[in-house]
Design an enzyme around this catalytic site. Structure first.
Site, PDB file in Angstrom:
ATOM      1  N   ASN A   9      -6.479   1.835   9.841  1.00 35.97           N
ATOM      2  CA  ASN A   9      -7.040   1.470   9.205  1.00 35.97           C
ATOM      3  C   ASN A   9      -8.213   0.817   9.188  1.00 35.97           C
ATOM      4  O   ASN A   9      -8.546  -0.517  10.168  1.00 35.97           O
ATOM      5  CB  ASN A   9      -6.446   1.011   7.677  1.00 35.97           C
ATOM      6  N   LYS A  11     -10.571  -0.051   7.851  1.00 40.69           N
ATOM      7  CA  LYS A  11     -11.653  -0.948   7.288  1.00 40.69           C
ATOM      8  C   LYS A  11     -13.205  -0.233   7.072  1.00 40.69           C
ATOM      9  O   LYS A  11     -13.560   0.465   7.634  1.00 40.69           O
ATOM     10  CB  LYS A  11     -11.143  -2.615   7.183  1.00 40.69           C
ATOM     11  N   HIS A  95      -4.851  -0.048  -1.027  1.00 43.52           N
ATOM     12  CA  HIS A  95      -5.016  -1.195  -0.778  1.00 43.52           C
ATOM     13  C   HIS A  95      -4.910  -2.065  -0.966  1.00 43.52           C
ATOM     14  O   HIS A  95      -5.528  -3.016  -1.484  1.00 43.52           O
ATOM     15  CB  HIS A  95      -6.087  -0.862   1.078  1.00 43.52           C
ATOM     16  N   GLU A  97      -6.647  -5.367   0.318  1.00 46.11           N
ATOM     17  CA  GLU A  97      -7.891  -5.571  -0.191  1.00 46.11           C
ATOM     18  C   GLU A  97      -8.756  -4.974  -1.118  1.00 46.11           C
ATOM     19  O   GLU A  97      -9.634  -5.213  -2.132  1.00 46.11           O
ATOM     20  CB  GLU A  97      -8.178  -5.021   1.027  1.00 46.11           C
ATOM     21  N   GLU A 165       2.651  -3.614   3.105  1.00 42.22           N
ATOM     22  CA  GLU A 165       1.949  -4.344   3.997  1.00 42.22           C
ATOM     23  C   GLU A 165       1.928  -5.856   2.886  1.00 42.22           C
ATOM     24  O   GLU A 165       1.478  -5.320   1.850  1.00 42.22           O
ATOM     25  CB  GLU A 165       0.256  -3.768   3.774  1.00 42.22           C
ATOM     26  N   GLY A 171      -4.172  -8.593   8.747  1.00 42.53           N
ATOM     27  CA  GLY A 171      -5.199 -10.034   9.448  1.00 42.53           C
ATOM     28  C   GLY A 171      -5.042 -11.395   9.426  1.00 42.53           C
ATOM     29  O   GLY A 171      -5.870 -11.981   9.408  1.00 42.53           O
ATOM     30  N   SER A 211      -0.811  -7.405  10.495  1.00 42.81           N
ATOM     31  CA  SER A 211      -0.255  -7.630  11.802  1.00 42.81           C
ATOM     32  C   SER A 211       0.271  -6.831  13.095  1.00 42.81           C
ATOM     33  O   SER A 211       0.715  -7.300  13.734  1.00 42.81           O
ATOM     34  CB  SER A 211       0.004  -9.245  12.087  1.00 42.81           C
TER      35      SER A 211
END
Ligand code: PGA
Length: 248
Positions: A9, A11, A95, A97, A165, A171, A211
């Site tokens: 991904n 992003k 996702h 985000e 996730e 992150g 991560s």
């Protein structure tokens, strides 16, 4: 048996030129037999150069997001119909985000999944708990509810992938332990069995994301209910992405 994937991904990273160069180089470096397990999600602007760089290669490409209509007055959006016309077969949905920065709801995620299935694109459905939910022992309740709402009235005969996730691991450098990942994946597998059947549930790939790095992927990837990774930061460098692909 569920297929094992290495999904990247990217992003909001890598412009069209960087995407082109990365894919050209990646194709030379990954072991041949693993190529068809690699899935890349560049930005929408970089998809055309990704396609150009990926000729005669079984690497799969997908988008990071779509809208749930085919076309119309929806400024700034992209459609599943267009993705399918470009020859792409995968798309991320939900996702963290998108959920937390852009306020995407479970209902919108469900609409997007149905729209992707309509155009024969495999949704990679992301879900996971925030730190507070984990600390209060609500992880399984949260992820099974997200799963149920995402899959409401979808066609389970059409392919889809899940990506667990934990939001606190995305992150942050703080990865879930292999036991935490396995427990969440097993819980999702059991929910899939309950919703569909054991036969269907066993074939659905459940990826772990948050991560993932070369030094933590082996232990997590060896867990029986982990069928691959969704990798952010470590997929941006050829070196670390290739290390993950070749280590498990
Ligand atoms: P990360 O991102 O590997 O950088 O934690 C994963 C993701 O957001 O899918």
């Amino acid at each position: 048996m569920a297929k094992f994937y290495y999904a990247a991904n990217w992003k909001l990273n890598k412009n069209p030129q960087e995407t082109y160069q990365f894919i050209k180089a990646l194709k030379e470096l990954i072991p041949g037999e693993k190529t068809e397990q690699v899935l890349l999600f560049p930005t929408a602007f970089s998809l055309c150069s990704a396609i150009e760089a990926n000729t005669v290669s079984p690497i799969e490409l997908g988008a990071q997001n779509i809208y749930w209509e085919d076309s119309g007055a929806f400024t700034g959006e992209n459609s599943a119909k267009m993705l399918s016309e470009m020859g792409l077969s995968f798309c991320l949905v939900g996702h963290s985000e998108r959920r937390h920065i852009f306020g995407e709801t479970d209902q919108q995620i469900n609409l997007k999944i149905k729209q992707l299935q309509k155009h024969r694109i495999c949704p990679v459905i992301c879900l996971g708990e925030v730190l507070e939910e984990r600390k209060s022992g609500r992880t399984e309740e949260v992820i099974t509810e997200q799963l149920e709402l995402a899959l409401k009235t979808i066609d389970y005969k059409k392919e889809f992938i899940l990506a667990y996730e934990p939001v606190w691991a995305i992150g942050t450098g703080e990865v879930a332990s292999p036991e935490q990942a396995e427990a969440a994946h097993l819980c999702l597998r059991e929910k899939l069995t309950q919703l569909f059947s054991q036969e269907v549930a066993e074939k659905i790939s459940i990826l772990y994301g948050g991560s993932v790095k070369p030094d933590n992927c082996i232990e997590i990837g060896q867990k029986p209910n982990v069928n691959g990774f969704l990798i952010g930061g470590a997929s941006l460098q050829l070196d670390s992405f290739c290390k993950i692909i070749s280590s498990i």
